[in-house]
Design an enzyme around this catalytic site. Sequence first.
Site, short mmCIF file in Angstrom:
data_model
loop_
_atom_site.label_atom_id
_atom_site.label_comp_id
_atom_site.label_asym_id
_atom_site.label_seq_id
_atom_site.Cartn_x
_atom_site.Cartn_y
_atom_site.Cartn_z
N TYR A 53 0.91 -1.24 0.25
CA TYR A 53 -0.89 0.00 -0.31
C TYR A 53 0.86 0.99 0.55
O TYR A 53 1.73 1.54 0.65
CB TYR A 53 -0.97 0.03 0.74
N HIS A 83 -1.88 16.48 -0.98
CA HIS A 83 -2.54 16.45 0.30
C HIS A 83 -1.69 18.01 0.57
O HIS A 83 -2.13 17.96 2.00
CB HIS A 83 -2.11 15.15 1.20
N ASN A 195 1.89 10.60 6.70
CA ASN A 195 1.16 9.30 7.56
C ASN A 195 1.93 10.03 8.68
O ASN A 195 2.90 9.55 9.49
CB ASN A 195 1.17 8.45 7.21
N TYR A 279 -16.22 28.18 48.30
CA TYR A 279 -15.77 27.42 47.81
C TYR A 279 -14.31 27.62 46.60
O TYR A 279 -13.73 26.59 46.36
CB TYR A 279 -16.45 26.83 46.57
N ARG A 282 -11.85 27.78 49.03
CA ARG A 282 -11.70 26.29 50.36
C ARG A 282 -11.78 25.28 49.44
O ARG A 282 -10.75 24.29 50.60
CB ARG A 282 -13.07 26.10 50.79
N PHE A 328 -1.57 5.23 13.01
CA PHE A 328 -2.14 6.79 12.48
C PHE A 328 -3.39 7.48 12.32
O PHE A 328 -3.29 8.79 12.57
CB PHE A 328 -2.24 6.75 10.89
N GLU A 413 -12.35 6.26 5.23
CA GLU A 413 -11.68 6.43 6.44
C GLU A 413 -12.96 6.81 6.87
O GLU A 413 -13.26 7.63 7.42
CB GLU A 413 -10.12 7.10 6.10
#
Length: 509
Positions: A53, A83, A195, A279, A282, A328, A413
């Site tokens: 791949y 990309h 990746n 609070y 405290r 990934f 994906e």
Amino acid sequence: MSVLVLHPGEASLADWRAVFEGATPKLADSARAAMAASAAVVERIVADGRAIYGVNTGFGKLANIRIATDDLARLQSNIVISHAAGVGAPLEAPVVRLMLALKAASLGRGASGINPDTVAMIEAMLAADLLPLIPEQGSVGASGDLAPLAHMAATMIGVGEAYLKGERMSAGEALKRAGLAPVELGPKEGLALLNGTQFSTACALAGLFRIERVFQAAMVAGALSVEAAKGSLAPFDPRIHALRGHRGQMETAAAWRAMLSGSAIGASHLDCEKVQDPYCLRCQPQVMGAVLDLGRQAAATLAVEAGGVTDNPLIFTDTGEAISGGNFHAEPVAFAADMLAMAVCEIGSMSERRTAMLVDPALSGLPAFLTPRPGINSGFMIPQVTAAALVSENKQRAWPASVDSIPTSANQEDHVSMAAHGARRLLAMAGNAAQVVAIELLAAAQGCDFHAGLRSSDGLEAVRALVREVVPHLEDDRFFAPEVAAAAEMVTSGALAKAVGLDLPGMVE
């Protein structure tokens, strides 16, 4: 800049902090042999004609398309330029440096099939202060941080934009001026660079480091608020916290005891009629202790992720295999970022409540809005409003990013982590919280000024002196914004923790 030798898989959070703060990383020499061995496996697989791949197939939904041998180099350059589709503002330089160092260390493990000379290009860029322009937006955190890392890889091949010593220019020009030649990517190398989770992890680590500073500053400001309001020391009694047993709670309570020890302000009201404090005073150990524990849990996750190998497929040199998996997927980073977002949101929330308490005479016993002459002067009225606005903004940002998923790549994906923006928001959230704590710091110092003739502890007096070096006592209204900015610098620089003179508990161990 100092040179920091990184041993892939063994670097500590202290090492990554050093890179974030400016150290120049260099991989240990031993990493070169491991990378060369994995690259040799890829070469053998290609020579044998086996399908692998991203080496001789298409990507994502196109994984079933076989690529001819003559097109393998083009395939790797194509994945980079196609990309590199990020948008938004450029990622700030310290985070980019960290991202590059994380990527180099991951590749240095020798499980990615990348040539050591290609990784040496990342090291050379860091040494030359040549940083790719990385748009902040565009990653969904699976298959890794594809778009941001593609912009990194694009600079390596001379495409896109970069910064050389802070000056923005084309990537090709930056490489030329730095004396570097664009790399020619071999089989799998483009995919190995793209990746991985290094963008998300770098943003999360940067957030962690900044949030830790804000956390420690908030502890100091909280102690000063106890003094300003003449709060009780009883809530910090170790027996209370031992009975519950949470580590962070016990450690923070001990830190407040140490910061408040020896205070004449505290001793002045031991026999007062007040039964219990609000609070925000405290419950500081209970809230900030939980924040500390959560931050440490996130830090532990990020330490593992920073040292891991998160590209795909992975190369196993002992068997000569290339195995496709899903390292990934940045779900661990997304969860860690969500935890840190909740933590920093609560730091600011408690700090703002202490400021609100101090400006309210019914609760603090101090002059209204901490001004000697209310009415003609507004004092700390609007700084508290600013703090409230920032806290509200952080609350909106604290919604968990990890619960969202939008399928991508034509449903190949089909579940993603959303770690990238989940981690990136931490930088803005830490900045907001720093401003909130800065406002409390100024308010608490002003409140202590009304206890004339009474000293706090030595550590807190040192903090007051630090504040007063740059921000004088507020007698009459004046332009506030520069003073908040000066106090925020004390928060983010770590100066408050240093001034108090104690080893305050931290998230990074």
